[in-house]
Design a protein around this motif. Structure first.
Motif, PDB file in Angstrom:
ATOM      1  N   LEU A 234     -46.980 -13.420 -16.052  1.00 61.84           N
ATOM      2  CA  LEU A 234     -46.716 -13.449 -14.619  1.00 61.84           C
ATOM      3  C   LEU A 234     -45.297 -13.922 -14.351  1.00 61.84           C
ATOM      4  O   LEU A 234     -44.590 -13.362 -13.505  1.00 61.84           O
ATOM      5  N   MET A 235     -44.882 -14.962 -15.062  1.00 61.37           N
ATOM      6  CA  MET A 235     -43.539 -15.497 -14.873  1.00 61.37           C
ATOM      7  C   MET A 235     -42.477 -14.510 -15.341  1.00 61.37           C
ATOM      8  O   MET A 235     -41.427 -14.346 -14.701  1.00 61.37           O
ATOM      9  N   LYS A 236     -42.746 -13.831 -16.453  1.00 63.44           N
ATOM     10  CA  LYS A 236     -41.790 -12.824 -16.930  1.00 63.44           C
ATOM     11  C   LYS A 236     -41.637 -11.704 -15.907  1.00 63.44           C
ATOM     12  O   LYS A 236     -40.522 -11.228 -15.646  1.00 63.44           O
ATOM     13  N   ALA A 237     -42.731 -11.301 -15.302  1.00 66.38           N
ATOM     14  CA  ALA A 237     -42.690 -10.208 -14.328  1.00 66.38           C
ATOM     15  C   ALA A 237     -41.887 -10.581 -13.097  1.00 66.38           C
ATOM     16  O   ALA A 237     -41.207  -9.722 -12.504  1.00 66.38           O
ATOM     17  N   GLN A 238     -41.904 -11.870 -12.708  1.00 68.10           N
ATOM     18  CA  GLN A 238     -41.160 -12.281 -11.519  1.00 68.10           C
ATOM     19  C   GLN A 238     -39.755 -12.776 -11.861  1.00 68.10           C
ATOM     20  O   GLN A 238     -38.960 -13.074 -10.972  1.00 68.10           O
ATOM     21  N   GLY A 239     -39.454 -12.895 -13.155  1.00 67.87           N
ATOM     22  CA  GLY A 239     -38.100 -13.245 -13.579  1.00 67.87           C
ATOM     23  C   GLY A 239     -37.776 -14.718 -13.579  1.00 67.87           C
ATOM     24  O   GLY A 239     -36.602 -15.091 -13.716  1.00 67.87           O
ATOM     25  N   SER A 240     -38.787 -15.572 -13.477  1.00 68.84           N
ATOM     26  CA  SER A 240     -38.528 -17.019 -13.485  1.00 68.84           C
ATOM     27  C   SER A 240     -39.838 -17.776 -13.656  1.00 68.84           C
ATOM     28  O   SER A 240     -40.922 -17.249 -13.410  1.00 68.84           O
ATOM     29  N   GLY A 241     -39.700 -19.034 -14.050  1.00 69.62           N
ATOM     30  CA  GLY A 241     -40.873 -19.883 -14.170  1.00 69.62           C
ATOM     31  C   GLY A 241     -40.520 -21.223 -14.778  1.00 69.62           C
ATOM     32  O   GLY A 241     -39.460 -21.392 -15.385  1.00 69.62           O
ATOM     33  N   CYS A 242     -41.403 -22.180 -14.580  1.00 71.45           N
ATOM     34  CA  CYS A 242     -41.209 -23.531 -15.104  1.00 71.45           C
ATOM     35  C   CYS A 242     -42.532 -24.043 -15.645  1.00 71.45           C
ATOM     36  O   CYS A 242     -43.550 -24.013 -14.938  1.00 71.45           O
TER      37      CYS A 242
ATOM     38  N   LEU B 141     -41.544 -23.044 -27.021  1.00 72.33           N
ATOM     39  CA  LEU B 141     -41.605 -22.247 -25.801  1.00 72.33           C
ATOM     40  C   LEU B 141     -40.253 -22.192 -25.110  1.00 72.33           C
ATOM     41  O   LEU B 141     -39.850 -21.141 -24.598  1.00 72.33           O
ATOM     42  N   ALA B 142     -39.549 -23.317 -25.084  1.00 73.86           N
ATOM     43  CA  ALA B 142     -38.238 -23.345 -24.431  1.00 73.86           C
ATOM     44  C   ALA B 142     -37.291 -22.341 -25.084  1.00 73.86           C
ATOM     45  O   ALA B 142     -36.573 -21.600 -24.397  1.00 73.86           O
ATOM     46  N   ARG B 143     -37.307 -22.298 -26.418  1.00 73.32           N
ATOM     47  CA  ARG B 143     -36.416 -21.365 -27.107  1.00 73.32           C
ATOM     48  C   ARG B 143     -36.854 -19.920 -26.894  1.00 73.32           C
ATOM     49  O   ARG B 143     -36.028 -19.042 -26.613  1.00 73.32           O
ATOM     50  N   GLU B 144     -38.143 -19.666 -27.008  1.00 71.22           N
ATOM     51  CA  GLU B 144     -38.645 -18.291 -26.898  1.00 71.22           C
ATOM     52  C   GLU B 144     -38.521 -17.736 -25.486  1.00 71.22           C
ATOM     53  O   GLU B 144     -38.208 -16.556 -25.296  1.00 71.22           O
ATOM     54  N   LEU B 145     -38.757 -18.586 -24.484  1.00 75.27           N
ATOM     55  CA  LEU B 145     -38.837 -18.102 -23.112  1.00 75.27           C
ATOM     56  C   LEU B 145     -37.543 -18.237 -22.329  1.00 75.27           C
ATOM     57  O   LEU B 145     -37.429 -17.685 -21.226  1.00 75.27           O
ATOM     58  N   GLY B 146     -36.564 -18.933 -22.886  1.00 74.87           N
ATOM     59  CA  GLY B 146     -35.290 -19.094 -22.190  1.00 74.87           C
ATOM     60  C   GLY B 146     -34.662 -17.783 -21.747  1.00 74.87           C
ATOM     61  O   GLY B 146     -34.196 -17.662 -20.600  1.00 74.87           O
ATOM     62  N   PRO B 147     -34.620 -16.757 -22.610  1.00 72.86           N
ATOM     63  CA  PRO B 147     -34.020 -15.480 -22.193  1.00 72.86           C
ATOM     64  C   PRO B 147     -34.735 -14.830 -21.010  1.00 72.86           C
ATOM     65  O   PRO B 147     -34.151 -13.983 -20.322  1.00 72.86           O
TER      66      PRO B 147
ATOM     67  N   ILE C  33     -32.255 -27.241 -17.295  1.00 69.78           N
ATOM     68  CA  ILE C  33     -32.864 -28.227 -18.183  1.00 69.78           C
ATOM     69  C   ILE C  33     -34.092 -27.597 -18.824  1.00 69.78           C
ATOM     70  O   ILE C  33     -35.049 -27.239 -18.135  1.00 69.78           O
ATOM     71  N   THR C  34     -34.059 -27.464 -20.137  1.00 77.38           N
ATOM     72  CA  THR C  34     -35.200 -26.906 -20.850  1.00 77.38           C
ATOM     73  C   THR C  34     -35.232 -27.436 -22.282  1.00 77.38           C
ATOM     74  O   THR C  34     -34.206 -27.856 -22.828  1.00 77.38           O
ATOM     75  N   GLY C  35     -36.416 -27.469 -22.852  1.00 79.70           N
ATOM     76  CA  GLY C  35     -36.578 -27.958 -24.224  1.00 79.70           C
ATOM     77  C   GLY C  35     -36.379 -29.452 -24.373  1.00 79.70           C
ATOM     78  O   GLY C  35     -36.132 -29.939 -25.476  1.00 79.70           O
ATOM     79  N   GLN C  36     -36.564 -30.206 -23.274  1.00 81.15           N
ATOM     80  CA  GLN C  36     -36.289 -31.638 -23.312  1.00 81.15           C
ATOM     81  C   GLN C  36     -37.579 -32.457 -23.276  1.00 81.15           C
ATOM     82  O   GLN C  36     -38.581 -32.051 -22.695  1.00 81.15           O
TER      83      GLN C  36
END
Length: 253
Positions: A121-129, A162-168, A238-241
């Motif tokens: 769902l987040m990939k489809a909308q182009g963002s997420g946390c 997840l931070a590394r995989e989903l960052g792009p 801020i990600t992967g922290q």
């Protein structure tokens, strides 16, 4: 547009504080819990929160809950993986298969089931946390609490990968590491430890606080405020922290 937020184990404790602070920020919030009585209390106290029963250790229940939440809100912007259990108190040789398996199912697999459902769902909308709740105890260790600490270490690995995989995909993932939480559950844990040590609550409390550099308990709302910040535009890079909200926990007796 307000953020669309899901909080697991939202009915009491840290989860309820997180739901409360997101509501105060203007977000739309869906929560779940396994405790029907607590869910009733949540609905009464925070009627704006949509709440449903869900055991995150059961992937079928997770699928159903998140599908309902997504349909209701039209998407999910923020997932707060808060659900977790204590895992019992026993020497390693006395840890039961049931306690080990249930701790991993709720504390780690439950987060994975939720993430697996919301990421498309987040990939489809182009963002997420994604915000995972771990514990400061991963940095100190806790004798006789192996299932809990090991499962929470797993949360750290989950978060980092997840931070590394989903960052792009413009999806961020961080973990909050709470310290000594000032609520009935936190105080009950200290009382139990005091009883086992043959000390008064006040004596054992002093033993714990002397190993926290700021000598403090943590208000659950502090965890809620931190989650709101991590989901905000101010934290957009801020990600992967692993963010400790603990007053500087150095060791635990």
């Amino acid at each position: 547009m307000s953020q669309r937020v899901v909080v697991t184990a939202a009915a009491r404790g840290i989860g309820r504080a997180i739901a409360d602070r997101f509501l105060a920020s203007g977000a739309t919030v869906w929560g779940c819990d396994v405790d029907d009585e607590a869910l009733g209390e949540l609905r009464a106290a925070l009627p704006s929160v949509k709440a449903a029963r869900c055991d995150v250790g059961d992937k079928a229940q997770v699928e159903s809950f998140l599908a309902e939440a997504c349909k209701s809100m039209g998407g999910i912007d923020v997932l707060v993986n808060n659900a977790g259990i204590g895992g019992g108190h026993a020497a390693v040789e006395d840890v039961t298969d049931e306690n080990w398996d249930r701790s991993l199912a709720v504390n780690l697999s439950g987060m994975f089931y939720c993430v697996r459902k919301v990421v498309p769902l987040m990939k489809a909308q182009g963002s997420g946390c994604i915000i995972n709740i771990s514990t400061g105890s991963v940095r100190t260790g806790l004798p006789n609490r192996l299932p809990y600490v090991a499962s929470k270490h797993g949360v750290m690995g989950l978060t980092q990968n997840l931070a590394r995989e989903l960052g792009p995909a413009n999806i961020r993932c961080n973990a909050i590491l709470p310290g000594l939480i000032d609520n009935p559950r936190g105080r009950a844990l200290v009382q139990r430890a005091a009883d086992e040590a043959g000390k008064s609550f006040e004596e054992f409390e002093a033993d714990m606080l002397k190993y926290i550099s700021m000598r403090t308990w943590i208000d659950p709302l502090e965890i809620g405020d931190t989650a709101v910040f991590l989901a905000s535009h101010a934290a957009r890079h801020i990600t992967g922290q692993f963010l400790g909200v603990c007053g500087g926990v150095e060791w635990e007796p």
